[in-house]
Design a protein around this motif. Structure first.
Motif, PDB file in Angstrom:
ATOM      1  N   LEU A  61       3.664   5.673 -12.292  1.00 42.28           N
ATOM      2  CA  LEU A  61       3.469   4.909 -11.048  1.00 42.28           C
ATOM      3  C   LEU A  61       4.988   5.459 -10.315  1.00 42.28           C
ATOM      4  O   LEU A  61       5.965   5.129 -10.917  1.00 42.28           O
ATOM      5  CB  LEU A  61       3.176   3.523 -11.235  1.00 42.28           C
ATOM      6  CG  LEU A  61       3.304   2.712  -9.910  1.00 42.28           C
ATOM      7  CD1 LEU A  61       2.233   3.060  -8.949  1.00 42.28           C
ATOM      8  CD2 LEU A  61       3.086   1.255 -10.465  1.00 42.28           C
ATOM      9  N   ASP A  62       5.015   5.685  -9.226  1.00 41.06           N
ATOM     10  CA  ASP A  62       6.101   5.930  -8.431  1.00 41.06           C
ATOM     11  C   ASP A  62       6.378   5.189  -7.128  1.00 41.06           C
ATOM     12  O   ASP A  62       5.791   4.838  -6.439  1.00 41.06           O
ATOM     13  CB  ASP A  62       6.232   7.420  -7.769  1.00 41.06           C
ATOM     14  CG  ASP A  62       7.730   7.853  -7.034  1.00 41.06           C
ATOM     15  OD1 ASP A  62       8.483   7.014  -7.332  1.00 41.06           O
ATOM     16  OD2 ASP A  62       7.522   8.753  -6.564  1.00 41.06           O
ATOM     17  N   ASP A  63       7.451   4.169  -7.458  1.00 39.22           N
ATOM     18  CA  ASP A  63       7.923   3.138  -6.661  1.00 39.22           C
ATOM     19  C   ASP A  63       8.973   3.694  -5.817  1.00 39.22           C
ATOM     20  O   ASP A  63       9.552   2.899  -4.943  1.00 39.22           O
ATOM     21  CB  ASP A  63       8.274   1.777  -7.149  1.00 39.22           C
ATOM     22  CG  ASP A  63       9.317   1.919  -8.135  1.00 39.22           C
ATOM     23  OD1 ASP A  63       9.904   3.128  -8.101  1.00 39.22           O
ATOM     24  OD2 ASP A  63       9.783   0.847  -8.779  1.00 39.22           O
ATOM     25  N   ALA A  72       0.901  -1.339   0.135  1.00 40.32           N
ATOM     26  CA  ALA A  72      -0.231  -0.007  -0.005  1.00 40.32           C
ATOM     27  C   ALA A  72       1.122   1.291   0.153  1.00 40.32           C
ATOM     28  O   ALA A  72       0.615   2.222  -0.662  1.00 40.32           O
ATOM     29  CB  ALA A  72      -1.084   0.198   1.155  1.00 40.32           C
ATOM     30  N   ALA A  73       1.922   1.099   0.802  1.00 37.46           N
ATOM     31  CA  ALA A  73       2.732   2.387   0.970  1.00 37.46           C
ATOM     32  C   ALA A  73       3.483   2.833  -0.581  1.00 37.46           C
ATOM     33  O   ALA A  73       3.798   3.930  -0.631  1.00 37.46           O
ATOM     34  CB  ALA A  73       3.752   2.225   2.009  1.00 37.46           C
ATOM     35  N   GLU A  74       3.716   1.668  -1.371  1.00 37.51           N
ATOM     36  CA  GLU A  74       4.404   2.065  -2.462  1.00 37.51           C
ATOM     37  C   GLU A  74       3.492   2.158  -3.811  1.00 37.51           C
ATOM     38  O   GLU A  74       3.762   2.658  -5.002  1.00 37.51           O
ATOM     39  CB  GLU A  74       5.064   0.718  -2.933  1.00 37.51           C
ATOM     40  CG  GLU A  74       6.153   0.397  -1.957  1.00 37.51           C
ATOM     41  CD  GLU A  74       7.079  -0.591  -2.214  1.00 37.51           C
ATOM     42  OE1 GLU A  74       6.800  -1.334  -3.495  1.00 37.51           O
ATOM     43  OE2 GLU A  74       7.957  -0.884  -1.519  1.00 37.51           O
ATOM     44  N   ARG A  75       2.153   2.175  -3.491  1.00 37.42           N
ATOM     45  CA  ARG A  75       0.959   2.372  -4.362  1.00 37.42           C
ATOM     46  C   ARG A  75       0.545   3.868  -4.832  1.00 37.42           C
ATOM     47  O   ARG A  75      -0.321   4.271  -4.346  1.00 37.42           O
ATOM     48  CB  ARG A  75      -0.151   1.636  -4.479  1.00 37.42           C
ATOM     49  CG  ARG A  75       0.169   0.011  -4.651  1.00 37.42           C
ATOM     50  CD  ARG A  75      -1.191  -0.777  -4.906  1.00 37.42           C
ATOM     51  NE  ARG A  75      -2.165  -0.426  -3.528  1.00 37.42           N
ATOM     52  CZ  ARG A  75      -2.188  -1.431  -2.439  1.00 37.42           C
ATOM     53  NH1 ARG A  75      -1.594  -2.318  -2.708  1.00 37.42           N
ATOM     54  NH2 ARG A  75      -3.091  -0.925  -1.638  1.00 37.42           N
ATOM     55  N   GLN A  76       1.716   4.790  -5.284  1.00 37.97           N
ATOM     56  CA  GLN A  76       1.464   6.168  -5.229  1.00 37.97           C
ATOM     57  C   GLN A  76       1.917   6.477  -6.912  1.00 37.97           C
ATOM     58  O   GLN A  76       2.545   6.030  -7.698  1.00 37.97           O
ATOM     59  CB  GLN A  76       2.429   6.887  -4.443  1.00 37.97           C
ATOM     60  CG  GLN A  76       2.372   6.446  -2.970  1.00 37.97           C
ATOM     61  CD  GLN A  76       3.251   7.278  -1.799  1.00 37.97           C
ATOM     62  OE1 GLN A  76       4.123   8.084  -2.560  1.00 37.97           O
ATOM     63  NE2 GLN A  76       2.990   6.860  -0.712  1.00 37.97           N
TER      64      GLN A  76
END
Length: 478
Positions: free
Chosen positions: A95-97, A49-53
């Motif tokens: 998408l920013d990982d 969830a923290a990486e789904r930005q």
């Protein structure tokens, strides 16, 4: 773009069926990318969830602008002088990982006013650009990005704005099987109140000296080139996105091959019609969502060629070209064509397509290693009614004193690995002894066969004589 506007744009992007997965890198101040596409549900399940930005970034491409040329509908310019240009796709959601840390947006001030380079700033607020990640730093991943911009002429004149605006079409292609996208851009800015204009193209310029545009229509394919096996089913991807106020009026798929063209499938709001048996378009709800992909079942060699996906709206038309290559894998058979000394081996590769195939031979003695063998001869090429090819390669074997194993290897574009067939050839002494044994066996079988034939031929006559001797004289007269 404000935070609220960015959230709105991100939410709209998330409504699409597919998201691009990015592998970004940076270099030379020009933003390019590469990537694959995955279903958004699969993507959601894989990423924490923290990486789904999502982050809005500027995608900057080195392009060429065609100074002259005819009407363009989604193909690269074929004539006219080409000059360097820069295309900035402003604030594209990607998408920013975590790897985008330190990424900075394009600064228009870096382009000098006397620089002949023309810069197009393109807003993407009205359409989706799902290929953005495949453009970021493609050069750093061994990919090349081809970008060409040319003037675009409308299908119909509609409003007064037609007289005061200019349109361009941008065709972008990522090498190595990457996506291809065609975008129609409309110029923005005040053209009547003394706005600064480009000295060479008389286009209105923004405060930073760039030609400001908005992307209002785009057509894309994720797979510009595809390979499928004979008899399989193929799905040809074609997606599009429209600005609000535009309506989809038609979808047309055409096949071009060896100088001839034919209609494969056509769609209008009234009906869809398949000209190629079994061809189907995506269901209506998918089509309205921007997916005009075509499915072709049971491929034949006649299905091979360049497929043109043409999307027409109330104002614009653009297209993508997908090269479909049909392949058939060869079947390999190795046989002993001549048992006499020296023996002759024949390796046959049958039922393959396309034409190019390679047949090589190796020889291996007991306890040794395979050694390439030359001197093979080839038969004439044979073509079946279905269009596939067959060829044979013959080689005179030299088994030596200990015998040898011969292997023929067939290489073809349809194969992930070469096909091989092997056979052992006995040395002359063993072959001679075996030949004598076989000859003796055949001789004995022949004698036995002749004896049986002779016995069958004489048996009825002997029985008749025996019966004639035993019967009385009166019976004989009867």
């Amino acid at each position: 773009m404000t935070g609220e506007e960015r959230e709105t744009e991100t939410a709209r992007t998330l409504e699409h069926n597919f998201y691009p997965v990015m592998t970004p890198q940076f270099g030379d101040g020009i933003s390019e990318y590469r990537g694959n596409f995955v279903d958004k549900r699969a993507l959601t399940s894989l990423l924490p969830a923290a990486e789904r930005q999502w982050r809005a970034v500027d995608v900057v491409l080195d392009c060429f602008l065609a100074e002259e040329g005819g009407r363009q509908h989604g193909a690269f310019a074929s004539s006219g002088n080409m000059v360097k240009a820069l295309l900035v796709l402003r604030q594209v959601p990607v998408l920013d990982d975590g790897s985008l840390e330190g990424f900075t947006d394009f600064q228009g001030g870096t382009v000098a006013k006397d620089d002949p380079l023309v810069t197009f700033e393109a807003s993407v607020n009205l359409v989706q650009i799902p290929q953005a990640e495949a453009l970021l730093h493609a050069d750093c991943n061994g990919k090349d990005v081809t970008c060409e911009i040319s003037r675009y002429f409308l299908q119909a004149r509609q409003e007064a704005t037609v007289e005061t605006a200019a349109w361009f079409i941008t065709n972008v292609q990522v090498s190595g099987g990457g996506p291809s996208v065609s975008m129609v851009m409309k110029t923005l800015g005040d053209t009547e109140n003394g706005a600064l204009r480009h000295h060479r193209w008389n286009l209105p310029l923004g405060p930073q000296g760039t030609v400001q545009t908005a992307v209002e229509f785009q057509v894309t394919t994720q797979t510009p080139s595809l390979n499928f096996l004979l008899g399989s089913s193929a799905s040809l991807h074609c997606g599009f996105s429209l600005a609000p106020g535009l309506d989809l009026t038609s979808v047309e798929w055409r096949l071009q091959h060896k100088g001839s063209g034919q209609l494969v499938y056509s769609w209008t709001p009234e009906q869809g019609q398949a000209k190629r048996e079994g061809a189907t378009l995506e269901p209506e709800q998918q089509l309205m969502a921007g997916d005009a992909s075509l499915t072709l079942p049971s491929l034949t060699l006649q299905d091979e060629g360049a497929y043109i996906c043409q999307i027409t709206t109330t104002l614009y038309r653009a297209q993508q070209i997908i090269q479909l290559h049909v392949q058939a894998s060869p079947k390999v058979r190795l046989s002993l064509a001549n048992e006499a000394l020296p023996p002759t081996l024949t390796c046959t590769a049958a039922g393959y397509y396309p034409l190019d195939v390679t047949v090589t031979w190796t020889r291996e003695e007991p306890g040794g290693t395979p050694v390439p063998v030359s001197g093979a001869s080839f038969s004439s090429l044979r073509q079946s009614a279905a269009g596939t090819y067959t060829i044979s390669s013959s080689l005179i074997a030299e088994p030596g004193s200990a015998g040898a194993t011969y292997t023929c290897q067939v290489t073809h574009i349809s194969l992930e690995e070469p096909l091989e067939a092997s056979t052992s050839v006995a040395p002359p002494e063993q072959r001679m002894a075996f030949g004598i044994l076989v000859a003796s066996s055949l001789f004995l079988l022949a004698l036995l066969f002749l004896g049986l034939q002779r016995r069958q031929a004489t048996s009825p006559r002997s029985e008749a004589l025996w019966v004639d001797t035993l019967l009385p004289h009166s019976k004989k007269e009867e």
